[in-house]
Motif scaffolding. Sequence first.
Motif, PDB file in Angstrom:
ATOM      1  N   UNK A   1       0.803  -1.221   0.000  1.00  0.00           N
ATOM      2  CA  UNK A   1       0.000   0.000   0.000  1.00  0.00           C
ATOM      3  C   UNK A   1       0.837   1.273   0.000  1.00  0.00           C
ATOM      4  N   UNK A   2       2.105   1.175   0.431  1.00  0.00           N
ATOM      5  CA  UNK A   2       2.990   2.344   0.496  1.00  0.00           C
ATOM      6  C   UNK A   2       4.370   1.938   0.005  1.00  0.00           C
ATOM      7  N   UNK A   3       5.020   2.828  -0.739  1.00  0.00           N
ATOM      8  CA  UNK A   3       6.387   2.591  -1.176  1.00  0.00           C
ATOM      9  C   UNK A   3       7.237   3.817  -0.845  1.00  0.00           C
ATOM     10  N   UNK A   4       8.390   3.579  -0.242  1.00  0.00           N
ATOM     11  CA  UNK A   4       9.313   4.657   0.106  1.00  0.00           C
ATOM     12  C   UNK A   4      10.344   4.819  -1.008  1.00  0.00           C
ATOM     13  N   UNK A   5      10.519   6.069  -1.451  1.00  0.00           N
ATOM     14  CA  UNK A   5      11.435   6.343  -2.553  1.00  0.00           C
ATOM     15  C   UNK A   5      12.487   7.391  -2.189  1.00  0.00           C
ATOM     16  N   UNK A   6      12.495   7.845  -0.935  1.00  0.00           N
ATOM     17  CA  UNK A   6      13.457   8.847  -0.503  1.00  0.00           C
ATOM     18  C   UNK A   6      14.639   8.240   0.218  1.00  0.00           C
ATOM     19  N   UNK A   7      15.271   9.047   1.079  1.00  0.00           N
ATOM     20  CA  UNK A   7      16.458   8.591   1.812  1.00  0.00           C
ATOM     21  C   UNK A   7      16.106   7.598   2.910  1.00  0.00           C
ATOM     22  N   UNK A   8      14.927   7.740   3.487  1.00  0.00           N
ATOM     23  CA  UNK A   8      14.561   6.902   4.611  1.00  0.00           C
ATOM     24  C   UNK A   8      13.963   5.567   4.213  1.00  0.00           C
TER      25      UNK A   8
ATOM     26  N   UNK B   1      -4.798   3.939   2.333  1.00  0.00           N
ATOM     27  CA  UNK B   1      -5.822   3.746   1.301  1.00  0.00           C
ATOM     28  C   UNK B   1      -5.414   4.396  -0.023  1.00  0.00           C
ATOM     29  N   UNK B   2      -4.615   5.466   0.086  1.00  0.00           N
ATOM     30  CA  UNK B   2      -4.171   6.169  -1.123  1.00  0.00           C
ATOM     31  C   UNK B   2      -2.686   5.991  -1.398  1.00  0.00           C
ATOM     32  N   UNK B   3      -1.931   5.553  -0.371  1.00  0.00           N
ATOM     33  CA  UNK B   3      -0.488   5.430  -0.516  1.00  0.00           C
ATOM     34  C   UNK B   3       0.243   6.754  -0.465  1.00  0.00           C
TER      35      UNK B   3
ATOM     36  N   UNK C   1      -4.610   5.867  10.066  1.00  0.00           N
ATOM     37  CA  UNK C   1      -3.465   6.379   9.315  1.00  0.00           C
ATOM     38  C   UNK C   1      -2.187   5.836   9.945  1.00  0.00           C
ATOM     39  N   UNK C   2      -1.192   5.538   9.127  1.00  0.00           N
ATOM     40  CA  UNK C   2       0.045   4.923   9.604  1.00  0.00           C
ATOM     41  C   UNK C   2       1.119   5.972   9.858  1.00  0.00           C
ATOM     42  N   UNK C   3       1.800   5.823  10.986  1.00  0.00           N
ATOM     43  CA  UNK C   3       2.935   6.671  11.343  1.00  0.00           C
ATOM     44  C   UNK C   3       4.170   5.779  11.327  1.00  0.00           C
ATOM     45  N   UNK C   4       5.137   6.124  10.486  1.00  0.00           N
ATOM     46  CA  UNK C   4       6.244   5.215  10.196  1.00  0.00           C
ATOM     47  C   UNK C   4       7.579   5.883  10.487  1.00  0.00           C
ATOM     48  N   UNK C   5       8.382   5.240  11.321  1.00  0.00           N
ATOM     49  CA  UNK C   5       9.726   5.716  11.621  1.00  0.00           C
ATOM     50  C   UNK C   5      10.631   5.417  10.428  1.00  0.00           C
TER      51      UNK C   5
END
Length: 273
Positions: free
Chosen positions: A185-192, A221-223, A204-208
């Motif tokens: 549902x979510x993809x990280x594309x930055x430094x983290x 739901x939207x990514x 809603x998700x809070x991600x370290x």
Amino acid sequence: MTKNLIYFSQSAELFEGPIFDSKYQLLYFVSILDALVYCYNPNTKEILSVKLDSPTSNVYIISEKVVLAASKNGFYEIDFKTLKATFKFQIDIASNVRYNDGIEDAVGRYIIGTMGYPEVISGIGNVYSYHKGTSQIIIKNTTISNGLAFTADNKSLYFIDTPTNKVAKYNYDLKTGQVEFVNNVIEFKGDGSPDGMCIDKDDMLWIAEWGGSCVSQWNPLTGKKINEITLPFTNVTSCCFDDESNLYITTAKNDNKLSSNNGSGLFHIKLNQ
């Protein structure tokens, strides 16, 4: 929004696994590689600790000042009133893995992932479910099992295997404890890279973000990313909410040895003021 550095240790390498006991107003967290479990009272500022004999990744709340802590050598019941630890059980895991993030489901199952230790090995981990003396693997062949979060209706489980840089969604059967992969549902594309995770009252998700100096808020739901809280530490490891929907955040030692922040930190972010 204010940021308060509550506790800091120059020597700690990896703070992780914060969990807040709303009933007794206590915060628990761990220093994984030091095998330390902490109990912090935000009202009195008292911090207690108990040391186990192997890397310790997370805790489950049992009762007032009593938790179950997952260490590489097994699960221990820790009583912070006496500062005593008692071995309770072990899951059949490989000798070259340790436990990492975990969560308890609504009926009391202990869900926990593993990862290679002392070195990370691709695909060697699993996510286990333990209940009433029986364990089962619910997610196979993970590398660095991290964040776990249930939706409010307990029908969906979100999960992070950090090297994928994605958050996966699973259907969750509360009766059997079985999961079924739905999609990423979510993809990280930055430094983290995504590490620990919690979920708010609106699902809603809070991600370290390890390597990203922040905790980011996402709509699964939207990514899409909704918000971001920056921190003066590069490696942010996990987060949890208190009963006023404010955020506790743990961080690890920075990779840059020249950094002034060379230990681990615990933050309290007041979101509602």
